[in-house]
Scaffold this motif. Structure first.
Motif, mmCIF file in Angstrom:
data_model
loop_
_atom_site.group_PDB
_atom_site.id
_atom_site.type_symbol
_atom_site.label_atom_id
_atom_site.label_comp_id
_atom_site.label_asym_id
_atom_site.label_seq_id
_atom_site.Cartn_x
_atom_site.Cartn_y
_atom_site.Cartn_z
ATOM 1 N N THR A 232 0.845 -1.190 0.000
ATOM 2 C CA THR A 232 0.000 0.000 0.000
ATOM 3 C C THR A 232 0.881 1.241 0.000
ATOM 4 O O THR A 232 2.089 1.165 0.250
ATOM 5 N N GLN B 111 -3.723 0.310 -2.946
ATOM 6 C CA GLN B 111 -4.413 1.553 -2.594
ATOM 7 C C GLN B 111 -3.423 2.596 -2.078
ATOM 8 O O GLN B 111 -2.383 2.262 -1.502
ATOM 9 N N GLU C 146 -8.736 8.098 -0.006
ATOM 10 C CA GLU C 146 -7.969 7.448 -1.063
ATOM 11 C C GLU C 146 -7.635 8.478 -2.129
ATOM 12 O O GLU C 146 -8.491 9.270 -2.534
#
Length: 309
Positions: free
Chosen positions: A204, A262, A278
Protein backbone atom coordinates in the motif's frame (compact mmCIF):
# COMPACT_ATOMS: atom_id res chain seq x y z
CA UNK A 1 -14.55 7.86 3.86
CA UNK A 2 -15.58 9.21 7.24
CA UNK A 3 -13.12 11.02 9.45
CA UNK A 4 -10.57 8.50 10.71
CA UNK A 5 -8.24 9.11 13.67
CA UNK A 6 -5.57 7.20 15.54
CA UNK A 7 -8.22 6.01 17.99
CA UNK A 8 -9.70 3.96 15.13
CA UNK A 9 -6.54 1.84 14.73
CA UNK A 10 -7.50 -1.82 15.23
CA UNK A 11 -5.82 -3.85 17.97
CA UNK A 12 -2.24 -4.61 16.89
CA UNK A 13 -1.37 -7.01 19.71
CA UNK A 14 0.97 -9.75 18.56
CA UNK A 15 2.12 -7.90 15.45
CA UNK A 16 5.72 -6.92 14.76
CA UNK A 17 6.29 -3.70 12.85
CA UNK A 18 9.50 -2.25 11.40
CA UNK A 19 9.42 1.50 10.77
CA UNK A 20 12.32 3.21 9.00
CA UNK A 21 13.21 6.72 10.13
CA UNK A 22 11.22 6.21 13.33
CA UNK A 23 13.21 8.49 15.62
CA UNK A 24 11.38 11.70 14.69
CA UNK A 25 8.50 13.25 12.78
CA UNK A 26 6.04 11.03 10.96
CA UNK A 27 7.99 7.89 11.79
CA UNK A 28 7.95 8.55 15.52
CA UNK A 29 4.22 9.31 15.52
CA UNK A 30 3.56 6.15 13.50
CA UNK A 31 5.68 3.95 15.76
CA UNK A 32 4.11 5.44 18.88
CA UNK A 33 0.55 4.86 17.70
CA UNK A 34 1.29 1.30 16.61
CA UNK A 35 2.83 0.58 20.02
CA UNK A 36 -0.09 2.23 21.83
CA UNK A 37 -2.35 -0.21 20.02
CA UNK A 38 -0.31 -3.25 20.99
CA UNK A 39 2.32 -3.79 18.28
CA UNK A 40 5.94 -4.60 19.03
CA UNK A 41 7.88 -1.96 17.12
CA UNK A 42 11.40 -1.95 15.75
CA UNK A 43 12.80 1.51 15.12
CA UNK A 44 15.13 1.26 12.12
CA UNK A 45 17.24 4.40 12.45
CA UNK A 46 20.57 5.75 11.27
CA UNK A 47 21.29 7.54 14.57
CA UNK A 48 20.86 5.05 17.40
CA UNK A 49 21.27 7.72 20.09
CA UNK A 50 18.25 9.55 18.68
CA UNK A 51 16.59 6.17 18.37
CA UNK A 52 17.06 5.45 22.07
CA UNK A 53 15.49 8.79 22.94
CA UNK A 54 12.54 8.02 20.68
CA UNK A 55 12.18 4.56 22.21
CA UNK A 56 12.03 6.06 25.70
CA UNK A 57 9.24 8.37 24.54
CA UNK A 58 7.29 5.43 23.11
CA UNK A 59 7.83 3.23 26.18
CA UNK A 60 6.40 5.97 28.38
CA UNK A 61 3.14 5.74 26.43
CA UNK A 62 3.15 1.99 25.75
CA UNK A 63 5.06 0.26 28.58
CA UNK A 64 3.69 -3.22 27.88
CA UNK A 65 4.96 -3.74 24.33
CA UNK A 66 8.37 -4.40 22.87
CA UNK A 67 10.25 -1.38 21.57
CA UNK A 68 13.69 -1.97 20.11
CA UNK A 69 16.23 0.03 18.12
CA UNK A 70 18.24 -1.25 15.19
CA UNK A 71 20.84 0.66 13.24
CA UNK A 72 19.98 1.17 9.56
CA UNK A 73 21.58 3.57 7.12
CA UNK A 74 19.54 3.44 3.92
CA UNK A 75 22.35 5.26 2.14
CA UNK A 76 24.49 2.13 2.50
CA UNK A 77 23.56 -1.18 0.90
CA UNK A 78 25.95 -2.91 3.32
CA UNK A 79 23.96 -1.46 6.22
CA UNK A 80 20.70 -2.62 4.63
CA UNK A 81 22.09 -6.13 4.25
CA UNK A 82 23.36 -6.21 7.84
CA UNK A 83 20.01 -5.00 9.18
CA UNK A 84 18.11 -7.67 7.25
CA UNK A 85 20.50 -10.41 8.30
CA UNK A 86 20.08 -9.47 11.95
CA UNK A 87 16.31 -9.38 11.54
CA UNK A 88 16.38 -12.85 10.00
CA UNK A 89 18.42 -14.15 12.95
CA UNK A 90 16.23 -12.54 15.62
CA UNK A 91 12.69 -12.62 14.26
CA UNK A 92 10.32 -15.39 13.25
CA UNK A 93 8.27 -13.07 11.11
CA UNK A 94 7.52 -9.42 10.29
CA UNK A 95 3.89 -8.35 9.97
CA UNK A 96 4.36 -4.76 8.89
CA UNK A 97 7.11 -2.82 7.14
CA UNK A 98 6.66 0.93 6.86
CA UNK A 99 9.16 2.48 4.44
CA UNK A 100 8.87 5.90 6.06
CA UNK A 101 12.40 7.35 6.10
CA UNK A 102 13.36 10.02 3.63
CA UNK A 103 15.66 12.96 3.16
CA UNK A 104 15.85 16.12 1.13
CA UNK A 105 18.91 18.27 0.59
CA UNK A 106 19.28 21.82 -0.66
CA UNK A 107 22.54 22.68 -2.30
CA UNK A 108 25.19 20.67 -4.08
CA UNK A 109 24.72 17.14 -5.34
CA UNK A 110 25.71 14.43 -2.84
CA UNK A 111 26.07 10.67 -3.12
CA UNK A 112 25.54 7.59 -0.97
CA UNK A 113 28.37 5.31 0.11
CA UNK A 114 27.62 3.23 -3.00
CA UNK A 115 27.90 6.24 -5.30
CA UNK A 116 24.19 6.81 -5.97
CA UNK A 117 22.64 10.28 -5.97
CA UNK A 118 21.67 10.77 -2.33
CA UNK A 119 17.90 11.22 -2.73
CA UNK A 120 17.43 8.34 -5.14
CA UNK A 121 19.88 6.06 -3.33
CA UNK A 122 18.41 6.66 0.13
CA UNK A 123 14.72 7.24 -0.46
CA UNK A 124 14.23 4.60 -3.14
CA UNK A 125 17.09 2.14 -3.58
CA UNK A 126 17.64 1.64 0.15
CA UNK A 127 13.97 0.81 0.66
CA UNK A 128 13.84 -1.35 -2.47
CA UNK A 129 16.72 -3.47 -1.16
CA UNK A 130 15.36 -3.55 2.38
CA UNK A 131 11.92 -4.75 1.25
CA UNK A 132 13.42 -7.49 -0.87
CA UNK A 133 15.70 -8.73 1.89
CA UNK A 134 12.85 -8.74 4.43
CA UNK A 135 10.30 -10.35 2.10
CA UNK A 136 10.80 -13.92 3.45
CA UNK A 137 10.02 -12.64 6.98
CA UNK A 138 7.03 -10.69 5.71
CA UNK A 139 5.62 -13.73 3.91
CA UNK A 140 5.53 -15.53 7.26
CA UNK A 141 3.65 -12.61 8.82
CA UNK A 142 0.03 -12.31 9.88
CA UNK A 143 -1.87 -10.32 7.24
CA UNK A 144 1.46 -8.75 6.26
CA UNK A 145 1.73 -5.32 4.66
CA UNK A 146 4.36 -3.04 3.19
CA UNK A 147 3.59 0.69 3.27
CA UNK A 148 5.66 2.96 1.02
CA UNK A 149 5.67 6.67 1.81
CA UNK A 150 5.12 8.90 -1.19
CA UNK A 151 4.74 12.69 -1.46
CA UNK A 152 2.52 15.09 -3.36
CA UNK A 153 5.77 16.19 -5.04
CA UNK A 154 5.75 12.94 -7.05
CA UNK A 155 2.95 14.33 -9.24
CA UNK A 156 5.19 16.92 -10.86
CA UNK A 157 8.22 14.65 -11.10
CA UNK A 158 9.68 12.54 -13.89
CA UNK A 159 12.03 9.58 -13.99
CA UNK A 160 14.70 10.14 -16.64
CA UNK A 161 16.20 6.68 -17.01
CA UNK A 162 19.08 8.18 -19.00
CA UNK A 163 20.08 10.29 -15.98
CA UNK A 164 18.50 8.82 -12.84
CA UNK A 165 21.37 10.11 -10.72
CA UNK A 166 21.17 13.72 -12.00
CA UNK A 167 24.80 13.62 -13.08
CA UNK A 168 24.19 15.71 -16.20
CA UNK A 169 21.92 18.47 -14.84
CA UNK A 170 21.69 18.89 -11.06
CA UNK A 171 18.48 20.18 -9.51
CA UNK A 172 17.94 19.32 -5.84
CA UNK A 173 14.18 19.84 -5.92
CA UNK A 174 13.72 17.72 -9.04
CA UNK A 175 15.99 15.01 -7.61
CA UNK A 176 13.87 14.82 -4.47
CA UNK A 177 10.66 14.70 -6.51
CA UNK A 178 12.08 11.93 -8.69
CA UNK A 179 12.98 9.88 -5.62
CA UNK A 180 9.42 10.20 -4.30
CA UNK A 181 8.04 9.28 -7.71
CA UNK A 182 10.30 6.23 -7.54
CA UNK A 183 8.83 5.37 -4.12
CA UNK A 184 5.35 5.60 -5.64
CA UNK A 185 6.20 3.56 -8.74
CA UNK A 186 7.82 0.97 -6.47
CA UNK A 187 4.77 0.64 -4.22
CA UNK A 188 2.48 0.10 -7.21
CA UNK A 189 4.83 -2.30 -9.00
CA UNK A 190 5.44 -4.20 -5.77
CA UNK A 191 1.69 -4.71 -5.44
CA UNK A 192 1.46 -6.01 -9.01
CA UNK A 193 4.29 -8.48 -8.51
CA UNK A 194 3.04 -9.68 -5.12
CA UNK A 195 -0.36 -10.39 -6.66
CA UNK A 196 1.21 -12.24 -9.59
CA UNK A 197 3.27 -14.37 -7.20
CA UNK A 198 0.26 -15.21 -5.04
CA UNK A 199 2.02 -13.70 -2.02
CA UNK A 200 0.10 -13.04 1.21
CA UNK A 201 1.87 -9.66 1.49
CA UNK A 202 0.04 -6.56 0.26
CA UNK A 203 1.69 -3.31 -0.81
CA UNK A 204 0.00 0.00 0.00
CA UNK A 205 1.00 3.65 -0.32
CA UNK A 206 0.47 6.87 1.60
CA UNK A 207 1.55 10.47 1.65
CA UNK A 208 1.27 12.99 4.50
CA UNK A 209 0.28 16.06 2.56
CA UNK A 210 2.33 18.89 4.01
CA UNK A 211 2.93 18.23 7.68
CA UNK A 212 4.93 20.09 10.32
CA UNK A 213 7.68 17.49 9.97
CA UNK A 214 7.83 18.01 6.22
CA UNK A 215 11.39 17.76 4.98
CA UNK A 216 11.39 20.90 2.87
CA UNK A 217 10.80 23.34 5.77
CA UNK A 218 13.42 21.46 7.79
CA UNK A 219 15.89 21.82 4.93
CA UNK A 220 15.26 25.58 4.82
CA UNK A 221 15.96 25.78 8.55
CA UNK A 222 19.53 24.70 7.82
CA UNK A 223 20.06 27.95 5.92
CA UNK A 224 20.39 30.18 8.94
CA UNK A 225 18.15 32.93 10.32
CA UNK A 226 16.49 33.78 7.00
CA UNK A 227 15.82 30.12 6.33
CA UNK A 228 14.23 29.69 9.75
CA UNK A 229 11.95 32.66 9.10
CA UNK A 230 10.88 31.15 5.76
CA UNK A 231 10.32 27.76 7.40
CA UNK A 232 8.22 29.27 10.19
CA UNK A 233 6.06 31.24 7.76
CA UNK A 234 5.62 28.20 5.54
CA UNK A 235 4.60 26.02 8.48
CA UNK A 236 2.09 28.54 9.77
CA UNK A 237 0.34 28.97 6.42
CA UNK A 238 0.52 25.58 4.73
CA UNK A 239 1.07 22.67 7.07
CA UNK A 240 -0.89 20.40 9.34
CA UNK A 241 0.27 18.80 12.62
CA UNK A 242 2.59 15.82 12.30
CA UNK A 243 0.01 13.68 14.10
CA UNK A 244 -2.48 14.42 11.31
CA UNK A 245 0.12 13.92 8.62
CA UNK A 246 0.87 10.41 9.93
CA UNK A 247 -2.75 9.25 9.64
CA UNK A 248 -2.63 8.21 5.95
CA UNK A 249 0.26 5.81 6.55
CA UNK A 250 -1.34 4.53 9.75
CA UNK A 251 -4.56 3.91 7.81
CA UNK A 252 -2.65 2.14 5.03
CA UNK A 253 -0.86 0.04 7.66
CA UNK A 254 -3.78 -0.97 9.85
CA UNK A 255 -7.28 -0.35 8.49
CA UNK A 256 -9.10 -3.62 7.92
CA UNK A 257 -10.63 -2.78 4.55
CA UNK A 258 -7.37 -1.77 2.83
CA UNK A 259 -6.50 -3.57 -0.41
CA UNK A 260 -3.14 -3.93 -2.10
CA UNK A 261 -2.28 -1.03 -4.39
CA UNK A 262 -4.41 1.55 -2.59
CA UNK A 263 -2.93 4.99 -1.98
CA UNK A 264 -4.02 7.27 0.89
CA UNK A 265 -3.49 10.95 1.62
CA UNK A 266 -5.29 14.08 2.89
CA UNK A 267 -8.70 14.97 1.48
CA UNK A 268 -8.20 18.76 1.47
CA UNK A 269 -7.28 21.13 -1.34
CA UNK A 270 -4.33 19.87 -3.39
CA UNK A 271 -4.05 16.99 -0.90
CA UNK A 272 -2.06 19.25 1.42
CA UNK A 273 -4.03 18.56 4.61
CA UNK A 274 -7.28 17.16 5.92
CA UNK A 275 -8.96 13.85 6.70
CA UNK A 276 -7.65 10.59 5.26
CA UNK A 277 -8.99 9.61 1.87
CA UNK A 278 -7.97 7.45 -1.06
CA UNK A 279 -5.92 9.43 -3.57
CA UNK A 280 -4.47 8.72 -7.00
CA UNK A 281 -0.90 8.50 -8.17
CA UNK A 282 0.30 10.33 -11.26
CA UNK A 283 -0.06 8.77 -14.69
CA UNK A 284 3.68 8.10 -14.84
CA UNK A 285 3.60 6.37 -11.45
CA UNK A 286 0.80 4.10 -12.67
CA UNK A 287 2.44 3.26 -16.01
CA UNK A 288 3.29 -0.48 -16.00
CA UNK A 289 6.19 0.09 -18.38
CA UNK A 290 7.74 2.58 -15.96
CA UNK A 291 7.20 0.16 -13.08
CA UNK A 292 8.88 -2.70 -14.94
CA UNK A 293 11.82 -0.52 -16.01
CA UNK A 294 12.40 0.92 -12.54
CA UNK A 295 12.24 -2.55 -10.99
CA UNK A 296 14.83 -3.93 -13.42
CA UNK A 297 17.16 -0.96 -12.91
CA UNK A 298 16.77 -1.18 -9.12
CA UNK A 299 17.71 -4.86 -9.13
CA UNK A 300 20.76 -4.12 -11.23
CA UNK A 301 21.92 -1.28 -8.98
CA UNK A 302 21.28 -2.98 -5.62
CA UNK A 303 22.03 -6.60 -6.61
CA UNK A 304 18.86 -7.56 -4.72
CA UNK A 305 16.58 -9.68 -6.92
CA UNK A 306 13.06 -10.66 -5.91
CA UNK A 307 9.59 -11.25 -7.35
CA UNK A 308 11.04 -11.57 -10.84
CA UNK A 309 8.61 -12.30 -13.63
Amino acid sequence: MTSWTASDIPDQTGRTAIITGANSGLGLVTATELARHGADVILAVRNTTAGEEAAATIRAQAPDVGVSIRQLDLASLDSVRAFAERASDELERVDLLINNAGLVILGDRQTTTDGFELHFGTNHLGHFALTGRLLPLLERGQSPRVVSLSSISHKDAHLNFDDLMFENTWDASKAYGASKLANTVFGIELDRRLRAAGSPVISTLAHPGVSRSNLTPRAWESRGVVGKIIASAYAALNTQPTEQGALPQLYAATAKDVRGGQFFGPAGKNEQRGDVTEVHASAEARDPAVGKKLWEVSEQLTHVDYLDE
